[in-house]
Design a protein around this motif. Structure first.
Motif, PDB file in Angstrom:
ATOM      1  N   LEU A  30     -23.177  58.594  43.239  1.00 46.18           N
ATOM      2  CA  LEU A  30     -23.340  59.782  44.076  1.00 46.18           C
ATOM      3  C   LEU A  30     -22.343  60.857  43.652  1.00 46.18           C
ATOM      4  N   GLY A  31     -21.128  60.419  43.317  1.00 48.47           N
ATOM      5  CA  GLY A  31     -20.138  61.364  42.797  1.00 48.47           C
ATOM      6  C   GLY A  31     -20.600  62.000  41.497  1.00 48.47           C
ATOM      7  N   MET A  32     -21.249  61.187  40.647  1.00 47.80           N
ATOM      8  CA  MET A  32     -21.795  61.722  39.400  1.00 47.80           C
ATOM      9  C   MET A  32     -22.854  62.787  39.684  1.00 47.80           C
ATOM     10  N   PHE A  33     -23.687  62.526  40.667  1.00 44.99           N
ATOM     11  CA  PHE A  33     -24.728  63.493  41.042  1.00 44.99           C
ATOM     12  C   PHE A  33     -24.089  64.829  41.440  1.00 44.99           C
ATOM     13  N   ILE A  34     -23.017  64.754  42.220  1.00 45.86           N
ATOM     14  CA  ILE A  34     -22.312  65.979  42.648  1.00 45.86           C
ATOM     15  C   ILE A  34     -21.679  66.673  41.449  1.00 45.86           C
ATOM     16  N   TYR A  35     -21.068  65.889  40.555  1.00 47.91           N
ATOM     17  CA  TYR A  35     -20.428  66.468  39.368  1.00 47.91           C
ATOM     18  C   TYR A  35     -21.442  67.223  38.498  1.00 47.91           C
ATOM     19  N   VAL A  36     -22.609  66.623  38.316  1.00 49.59           N
ATOM     20  CA  VAL A  36     -23.621  67.211  37.434  1.00 49.59           C
ATOM     21  C   VAL A  36     -24.317  68.398  38.095  1.00 49.59           C
ATOM     22  N   GLN A  37     -24.736  68.238  39.367  1.00 49.85           N
ATOM     23  CA  GLN A  37     -25.526  69.260  40.036  1.00 49.85           C
ATOM     24  C   GLN A  37     -24.681  70.421  40.565  1.00 49.85           C
ATOM     25  N   VAL A  38     -23.513  70.116  41.070  1.00 47.65           N
ATOM     26  CA  VAL A  38     -22.683  71.161  41.690  1.00 47.65           C
ATOM     27  C   VAL A  38     -21.692  71.759  40.693  1.00 47.65           C
ATOM     28  N   PHE A  39     -20.956  70.875  39.983  1.00 49.17           N
ATOM     29  CA  PHE A  39     -19.903  71.364  39.097  1.00 49.17           C
ATOM     30  C   PHE A  39     -20.362  71.521  37.647  1.00 49.17           C
ATOM     31  N   ARG A  40     -21.564  71.073  37.342  1.00 49.27           N
ATOM     32  CA  ARG A  40     -22.145  71.177  36.000  1.00 49.27           C
ATOM     33  C   ARG A  40     -21.271  70.492  34.949  1.00 49.27           C
ATOM     34  N   LEU A  41     -20.697  69.347  35.297  1.00 46.41           N
ATOM     35  CA  LEU A  41     -19.887  68.606  34.341  1.00 46.41           C
ATOM     36  C   LEU A  41     -20.792  67.829  33.387  1.00 46.41           C
TER      37      LEU A  41
END
Length: 448
Positions: A30-41
């Motif tokens: 879920l943290g990965m999802f936030i990193y990719v979708q929100v922070f574009r990491l």
């Protein structure tokens, strides 16, 4: 922005650790999802090496368990403990350490905890003392065991010939000293059992009092016909891994070419490959020779626990490595100067991450590459390796809870303020001594 990303990392780990089981891994994804979708990491590669190491080692241990080998090993440890009841505060933790070191898993301690609790209570020795030190010993055994996923991951990260041998040369003696130190630390911990108000209150129950007088564990146990053979094969696998790490020239070389997951560019096999091939081959031989069915293996408790371990490592390490890879320069600027002047502070960082992750292998995979990035030398990282065993700090790890539940006297417990639990003193002392003596051993052995 880095602080917002770091908060996401901490929140996911904290929530996941409270959910336990696969919760840690799922919160990591879920943290990965936030990193990719929100922070574009940009996502890093998942920790496939550690995941496959866990799969290989735990499958082999589960095969040993299904063939009866694990019961045989536990019976040996049980005999040692029962023959030395007056010295149980030292004998039980050291026996636990040796058993877990050989098997590569701390979960064997579940079989020993009721024995330790029973023997100590009958001899009116406060069970809290040997139980707490034994739980700590079961964790320390993983940092140095040739069959543990954490040690295999550490060797893969250091990635130099003989790394696994250097880890064992330093961490086994240093962790043994850590176990002994934890035994000394708990030797007089708490009131004597016959002066403990809780115990005296329980002794008013006639059935409880009678149960402590009845001798048990004297019945001779019957083992499966292939139990001893499975232990021999398992031991041979450990020896082959040790020889492969100590003498790389014994390992077949492939033709030089493009490096991949299994082979280096010079054609040498990676340690990860050696461990996976040897352990799973040993599992196959145990299954064939002892006529253990595949269904028995998949039903073994160690095998069923593997899914939780793999999912946890997959999610939380993937999230952590993505955060660190995308913020590498900032992290180096923030921590580089501090760790250069005070390298021991990195051990504190490892300890903190370990107590949040509840996984030695996940903590190793997350923190040790960061240590290399910060310029810490390999010997220093090896000496700090025992710091990943800080999963005792927050009293939610299964081995701690099992010890509390097996102690019928009530002496092993979580304190009023949560952190003042039975395992805090032996855990802190054991890890501190293991790290300090680890630095001594890297100097003594001339590891560079």
């Amino acid at each position: 922005m880095i602080w917002l990303q770091f908060i996401v990392l901490l929140v996911m780990i904290l929530v996941g650790s409270r959910l336990k089981g696969i919760g840690l891994g799922l919160m990591g994804v879920l943290g990965m999802f936030i990193y990719v979708q929100v922070f574009r990491l940009r996502p890093t590669e998942p920790p496939q090496d550690v995941m496959l190491i866990i799969l290989a080692i735990v499958t082999t241990a589960a095969t040993l368990q299904a063939a009866g080998g694990l019961d045989y090993l536990v019976s040996i440890a049980e005999n040692v403990i029962r023959k030395n009841p007056k010295r149980i505060t030292f004998v039980a933790p050291l026996t636990t350490y040796v058993l877990c070191l050989f098997a590569g898993t701390a979960h064997i301690v579940y079989s020993l905890l009721p024995i330790i609790a029973e023997v100590s209570a009958k001899k009116r020795i406060r069970p809290e003392r040997p139980l707490s030190a034994s739980v700590v010993a079961s964790h320390l055994a993983l940092t140095g065991s040739p069959m543990s996923a954490a040690t295999a991951a550490m060797a893969a990260i250091l990635a130099y010939p003989g790394a696994s041998i250097d880890i064992m040369k330093v961490c086994i003696p240093s962790c043994v000293l850590g176990v002994i130190a934890s035994c000394i630390a708990v030797y007089k911990m708490g009131k004597e059992l016959d002066q403990d108000p809780d115990f005296l209150e329980r002794m008013k129950d006639p059935e409880f009092a009678k149960s402590l007088e009845v001798e048990s564990g004297t019945i001779k146990k019957e083992f499966k016909s292939g139990a001893k053979i499975s232990v021999a094969i398992f031991g041979a696998a450990i020896l082959m891994i040790l020889l492969g790490g100590a003498f790389p020239n014994l390992v077949p070389d492939m033709a030089p070419g493009v490096a991949n997951f299994s082979v280096n560019a010079d054609g040498s096999l990676k340690m990860v490959t050696i461990i996976e091939v040897v352990t799973l081959s040993a599992a196959a031989l145990i299954m064939l020779i002892t006529k253990t069915s595949p269904a028995e293996i998949t039903k073994a408790s160690l095998f069923t626990s593997m899914a939780s371990a793999v999912v946890s490592v997959f999610g939380v390490v993937w999230m952590s490595s993505t955060f660190m890879a995308n913020n590498e320069e900032v992290i180096k600027q923030m921590l580089g100067a501090i760790t250069a002047s005070y390298p021991w502070l990195f051990a504190v960082a490892i300890f903190i991450m370990g107590m949040l992750m509840f996984s030695q292998s996940a903590t190793t995979k997350t923190m040790m590459p960061l240590g290399i990035t910060l310029g810490l030398a390999n010997p220093s990282l090896i000496a700090m390796f025992p710091a990943v065993n800080s999963d005792f700090f927050l009293p939610g790890y299964p081995t701690l809870l099992a010890a509390i539940n097996f102690d019928r006297t009530g002496s092993t417990k979580i304190g009023k303020y949560v952190l003042n639990h039975s395992f805090m003193i032996p855990g802190m002392v054991g890890i501190a001594v293991a790290i300090l003596t680890g630095f001594l051993f890297i100097t003594l052995f001339g590891i560079k």
